[in-house]
Structure formats: structure tokens, C-alpha cells
Design a protein around this motif. Sequence first.
Motif, mmCIF file in Angstrom:
data_model
loop_
_atom_site.group_PDB
_atom_site.id
_atom_site.type_symbol
_atom_site.label_atom_id
_atom_site.label_comp_id
_atom_site.label_asym_id
_atom_site.label_seq_id
_atom_site.Cartn_x
_atom_site.Cartn_y
_atom_site.Cartn_z
ATOM 1 N N ILE A 171 0.871 -1.174 0.000
ATOM 2 C CA ILE A 171 0.000 0.000 0.000
ATOM 3 C C ILE A 171 0.909 1.225 0.000
ATOM 4 C CG2 ILE A 171 -1.802 1.257 1.229
ATOM 5 C CD1 ILE A 171 -2.563 -1.414 2.571
ATOM 6 N N PRO A 172 0.887 2.017 -1.051
ATOM 7 C CA PRO A 172 1.828 3.140 -1.160
ATOM 8 C C PRO A 172 1.377 4.374 -0.387
ATOM 9 C CG PRO A 172 0.473 3.048 -3.118
ATOM 10 C CD PRO A 172 0.043 1.886 -2.258
ATOM 11 N N TYR A 173 2.327 5.104 0.134
ATOM 12 C CA TYR A 173 2.075 6.417 0.737
ATOM 13 C C TYR A 173 2.589 7.499 -0.200
ATOM 14 C CZ TYR A 173 1.444 3.898 5.197
ATOM 15 O OH TYR A 173 1.014 3.065 6.199
ATOM 16 N N PRO A 174 1.991 8.685 -0.163
ATOM 17 C CA PRO A 174 0.787 9.036 0.598
ATOM 18 C C PRO A 174 -0.454 8.388 0.001
ATOM 19 C CG PRO A 174 1.423 10.866 -0.806
ATOM 20 C CD PRO A 174 2.517 9.840 -0.927
ATOM 21 N N LEU A 175 -1.360 8.006 0.892
ATOM 22 C CA LEU A 175 -2.590 7.345 0.471
ATOM 23 C C LEU A 175 -3.713 8.364 0.466
ATOM 24 C CD1 LEU A 175 -3.186 4.376 -0.264
ATOM 25 C CD2 LEU A 175 -4.163 4.115 2.030
ATOM 26 N N THR A 176 -4.421 8.432 -0.667
ATOM 27 C CA THR A 176 -5.509 9.390 -0.827
ATOM 28 C C THR A 176 -6.691 8.717 -1.515
ATOM 29 O OG1 THR A 176 -4.546 10.117 -2.927
ATOM 30 C CG2 THR A 176 -3.985 11.406 -0.969
ATOM 31 N N PHE A 177 -7.829 9.375 -1.454
ATOM 32 C CA PHE A 177 -9.023 8.843 -2.098
ATOM 33 C C PHE A 177 -8.797 8.682 -3.596
ATOM 34 C CE2 PHE A 177 -13.123 9.744 -4.250
ATOM 35 C CZ PHE A 177 -13.802 8.586 -3.856
ATOM 36 N N ASN A 178 -9.210 7.536 -4.124
ATOM 37 C CA ASN A 178 -9.139 7.201 -5.544
ATOM 38 C C ASN A 178 -7.708 6.969 -6.034
ATOM 39 O OD1 ASN A 178 -10.761 6.574 -7.796
ATOM 40 N ND2 ASN A 178 -10.201 8.506 -8.779
ATOM 41 N N LYS A 179 -6.766 6.807 -5.126
ATOM 42 C CA LYS A 179 -5.407 6.500 -5.560
ATOM 43 C C LYS A 179 -5.371 5.086 -6.136
ATOM 44 C CE LYS A 179 -0.563 6.680 -4.278
ATOM 45 N NZ LYS A 179 0.415 7.330 -3.381
ATOM 46 N N LYS A 180 -4.649 4.922 -7.231
ATOM 47 C CA LYS A 180 -4.551 3.630 -7.915
ATOM 48 C C LYS A 180 -3.090 3.204 -7.992
ATOM 49 C CE LYS A 180 -8.570 4.604 -10.904
ATOM 50 N NZ LYS A 180 -8.865 5.954 -10.389
ATOM 51 N N TRP A 181 -2.878 1.892 -7.908
ATOM 52 C CA TRP A 181 -1.517 1.362 -8.057
ATOM 53 C C TRP A 181 -1.583 -0.111 -8.447
ATOM 54 C CZ3 TRP A 181 -3.977 2.093 -3.481
ATOM 55 C CH2 TRP A 181 -3.987 1.054 -2.558
ATOM 56 N N THR A 182 -0.446 -0.624 -8.864
ATOM 57 C CA THR A 182 -0.336 -2.018 -9.306
ATOM 58 C C THR A 182 0.745 -2.712 -8.505
ATOM 59 O OG1 THR A 182 -1.045 -1.454 -11.544
ATOM 60 C CG2 THR A 182 0.114 -3.541 -11.260
ATOM 61 N N VAL A 183 0.444 -3.921 -8.049
ATOM 62 C CA VAL A 183 1.416 -4.751 -7.336
ATOM 63 C C VAL A 183 1.654 -6.006 -8.171
ATOM 64 C CG1 VAL A 183 1.882 -6.096 -5.252
ATOM 65 C CG2 VAL A 183 0.691 -3.899 -5.085
ATOM 66 N N HIS A 184 2.922 -6.332 -8.391
ATOM 67 C CA HIS A 184 3.269 -7.546 -9.134
ATOM 68 C C HIS A 184 3.604 -8.658 -8.148
ATOM 69 C CE1 HIS A 184 3.384 -5.722 -13.171
ATOM 70 N NE2 HIS A 184 3.738 -4.629 -12.513
ATOM 71 N N GLN A 185 2.826 -9.716 -8.199
ATOM 72 C CA GLN A 185 3.034 -10.864 -7.330
ATOM 73 C C GLN A 185 3.217 -12.109 -8.187
ATOM 74 O OE1 GLN A 185 -0.627 -10.286 -4.957
ATOM 75 N NE2 GLN A 185 0.687 -9.933 -3.179
ATOM 76 N N GLU A 186 4.388 -12.720 -8.038
ATOM 77 C CA GLU A 186 4.736 -13.911 -8.812
ATOM 78 C C GLU A 186 4.567 -13.649 -10.308
ATOM 79 O OE1 GLU A 186 2.407 -17.103 -7.255
ATOM 80 O OE2 GLU A 186 3.473 -17.148 -5.342
ATOM 81 N N GLY A 187 4.968 -12.426 -10.705
ATOM 82 C CA GLY A 187 4.938 -12.082 -12.124
ATOM 83 C C GLY A 187 3.600 -11.637 -12.645
ATOM 84 N N MET A 188 2.587 -11.648 -11.798
ATOM 85 C CA MET A 188 1.246 -11.275 -12.237
ATOM 86 C C MET A 188 0.870 -9.922 -11.631
ATOM 87 S SD MET A 188 0.223 -13.685 -14.242
ATOM 88 C CE MET A 188 -1.534 -13.391 -14.301
ATOM 89 N N PRO A 189 0.347 -9.003 -12.451
ATOM 90 C CA PRO A 189 -0.063 -7.695 -11.922
ATOM 91 C C PRO A 189 -1.403 -7.780 -11.201
ATOM 92 C CG PRO A 189 -0.518 -7.789 -14.251
ATOM 93 C CD PRO A 189 0.178 -9.079 -13.915
ATOM 94 N N SER A 190 -1.513 -7.031 -10.129
ATOM 95 C CA SER A 190 -2.772 -6.932 -9.401
ATOM 96 C C SER A 190 -3.022 -5.453 -9.141
ATOM 97 C CB SER A 190 -2.690 -7.696 -8.077
ATOM 98 O OG SER A 190 -3.951 -7.756 -7.449
ATOM 99 N N ASN A 191 -4.188 -4.970 -9.530
ATOM 100 C CA ASN A 191 -4.486 -3.544 -9.473
ATOM 101 C C ASN A 191 -5.362 -3.204 -8.265
ATOM 102 O OD1 ASN A 191 -3.172 -2.904 -12.010
ATOM 103 N ND2 ASN A 191 -4.871 -3.981 -12.994
ATOM 104 N N TYR A 192 -5.061 -2.054 -7.655
ATOM 105 C CA TYR A 192 -5.760 -1.621 -6.454
ATOM 106 C C TYR A 192 -6.207 -0.166 -6.603
ATOM 107 C CZ TYR A 192 -3.620 -5.761 -4.329
ATOM 108 O OH TYR A 192 -3.220 -7.043 -4.045
ATOM 109 N N VAL A 193 -7.256 0.192 -5.837
ATOM 110 C CA VAL A 193 -7.725 1.568 -5.803
ATOM 111 C C VAL A 193 -8.327 1.827 -4.427
ATOM 112 C CG1 VAL A 193 -9.997 0.948 -6.757
ATOM 113 C CG2 VAL A 193 -9.183 3.315 -6.904
ATOM 114 N N VAL A 194 -8.135 3.035 -3.903
ATOM 115 C CA VAL A 194 -8.754 3.433 -2.645
ATOM 116 C C VAL A 194 -10.165 3.933 -2.952
ATOM 117 C CG1 VAL A 194 -8.652 4.991 -0.669
ATOM 118 C CG2 VAL A 194 -6.539 4.052 -1.623
ATOM 119 N N THR A 195 -11.161 3.265 -2.395
ATOM 120 C CA THR A 195 -12.551 3.599 -2.696
ATOM 121 C C THR A 195 -13.248 4.363 -1.576
ATOM 122 O OG1 THR A 195 -13.090 1.352 -1.991
ATOM 123 C CG2 THR A 195 -12.931 1.741 -4.355
ATOM 124 N N ASN A 196 -12.626 4.408 -0.412
ATOM 125 C CA ASN A 196 -13.206 5.168 0.696
ATOM 126 C C ASN A 196 -12.110 5.464 1.713
ATOM 127 O OD1 ASN A 196 -14.876 6.099 2.925
ATOM 128 N ND2 ASN A 196 -16.590 5.031 1.951
#
Length: 367
Positions: free
Chosen positions: A288-313
Motif C-alpha cells: 500500500i503506497p504512501y501518501p494514500l488518498t481517495f481514488n489513488k490507484k496502483w499495481t502490485v506484481h506478485q509472482e509475475g502477475m499484476p494486481s491492481n488496487y484503488v482506494v474507494t473510501n
Amino acid sequence: MKKISLLVLTCMFLVGLMIPSFTHVQAAVGFKDVPNSHWAKKEIDYAAANGIIKGYQDGTFKPNHEVTNAQVALMLVRALKLNTNNRPNPNLTDVTPAYHAYKEIATVIDEGIFPKGKTFNPNAPISREAMARALANAFKLQGSGGIYFTDVPTSYWAYPYIMKIAVNDVTTGYSDGSFKPKNKVTRAQFSAFVARSLDKSFKPRPEDRVVTLGLKLDSQRTYVYNYFDYTGEAKKVTWAYKGREGSQDIWKAVYENNQGQSAQYYSYTENAKGVTVGFYQADSGLHIPYPLTFNKKWTVHQEGMPSNYVVTNMAKTITTPAGTFYDVIEIKNYDGYYYYYTQGLGHILTVDATQKPSKKIMELVKF
């Protein structure tokens, strides 16, 4: 933002009848050291226009100057429009009837806003913890728990007061998850606190919240979760802090069910770049990257596979068997999972929304 029972709502309504109303004034008071870009510009204008706080003869406001106990007494009397006549003498050794703010100090002590004692320290700058007590008492704020500051343990004397101003959105603390109770209060901060106490339109907006620290587990606590595996079987999981290796906090998670126990070790790493949790000595994990804000988006690569995240609240209310938590951060994984974190406490809930209805994967039971 907070769920409040009908009884509490009724009490708040009755209390509201006793608190004077103010006009929401956004007058251009014109303090030359408070530009339109100042974070508390609107709150300062509101407090000044309503006669709660005053500027200086040179046209300045001095927003970063600290406020003293005597000044806070004066301004709370103005804010609440309290009658200062015929108040009992508090018999303070450092405030005589000849003191310029004697009547206001006697009034706030008589009203229970400030505690009665031998001294008042009228010229001493007020601390954030003392301000929390004064505001909670002055505005008869209610509420307890559900928000966690990294530097305010539940055993701390000011904890109940700090919780009251936090759950009522008078304060949000600092972006690193701390409250800094010993810090002194500035004129700008006082204006903001009073404006939020009198007019809910000044309360911070959840979408403006910024988090820069405080989402890892608290090493001073032991966490107990319910964990539901893919079969739906519930397991009790106890997370206990085991020590630190380099920059990592090491945690031992013990899983228990009818068949026995098993253990797994995890690591938490938190710094200015973010917080990461994963298996001990693994190369990847949830980041989870800082600074964290509403609607922030990022991608984490786990075992070569991308996984996308977004702050929704940034300010959700969540209830688990451990209690009700406010200002919870909701993070959505685009695969359909939701993660819930409370600043100062850490992870409290994971939900699998790919199923209908949604299914809890992990929920906090005790800490």
C-alpha cells in the motif's frame, strides 16, 4: 459519517438547543498574513466575523502564534456566549480578580470546561490534549473509541477527550496516524477546532484525507481474527509480534481449528514509501503506497502477475466482532477483494466480493 443511535441523536439535539447559533460568514476579514491559499482561511474568517477571535492592530492575524490558556478561556466564552457575571471565585494562586481575563477564567471553570485546581497557568500555551478536554467539555461532545492514534494509548488520561473530538470530526490528527498530544495549539488550529465544533460544514471532507503512515499492525498488541477458507470453515488466527529484523516487523500467525494448530510467519515493512505485508522472507506481498488518498490507484506484481488496487473510501464505518471502527480506509482489488485498514491499528477486515453475497475472508475479533 458516523452511525449514531436514536438516543444519542436526541441528546445531541437537546444539547444543540443550548449552544448558540452563528451565521456562517465567509467575510473577507482581510488579515494580510492569511492569504486565500491558507489551509484555515475560511475557519479564521468565520471565527473572526463571529467575534470569537480577533486580529492585531497592524492588520495581521498571526496564524502560527500559540494560544494560551487565558486566551482559550476568553474565546470559548465568546463562542458559547456565556454569562460571566456572579461566577464563584476559583481561588487560583496565579489568577487574581484583577487579572484581565479573570471573569472568563472563573466562568470556564464554573462551567466545567476547564478543571478546577490551585493554578490555571493563564499565560502558558495550551496543548492539544488540554484543548481536546476543553472542546469536549465546552461543546458537550459524545463518543468513544473506534479511532486510533499511534501516540494515544487507551490508558492515557486525555484519551476520552481526544476520542470525543476525533469521532465528531473536530480533529483528524496528523497524516502519520499520530495526534501529538503535547504539541501546542496555534491560532489557526484553534479557529479550525472552534469552527468545526460550531458548524459542521467546516468539518474535514473524507475525500481530502491524506495518510502517510500508521497502517501496519501495532507491535504492542496481539490480534485475533476469524479466518474463513475457501470451504467456508472458520479458523481462529492469533497474530503475535515476534521482533524486528532490519526494517521488518516479524509476526507469527497461529491458525486453530478442530484439527489442531498450524503457524505461519509474516513480515510488515513500513516507511515513507508505504506499507508492505507478506510471507516471511518472501519476495512479494500486498503493498500500500504512501501518501494514500481517495481514488489513488496502483499495481502490485506478485509472482509475475499484476494486481491492481484503488482506494474507494477514506472514512468508512466498519463493524467486526472487535467493535465499530470509524475513518476506515477501504481498498479495492480489481479482482474483487476489499481490504479494510484503520490508521493506528492496521488490518481489520478482508471481504471477497466476487461471491454473491459477499463473503468475509478475515475479520478482527479481538486486539
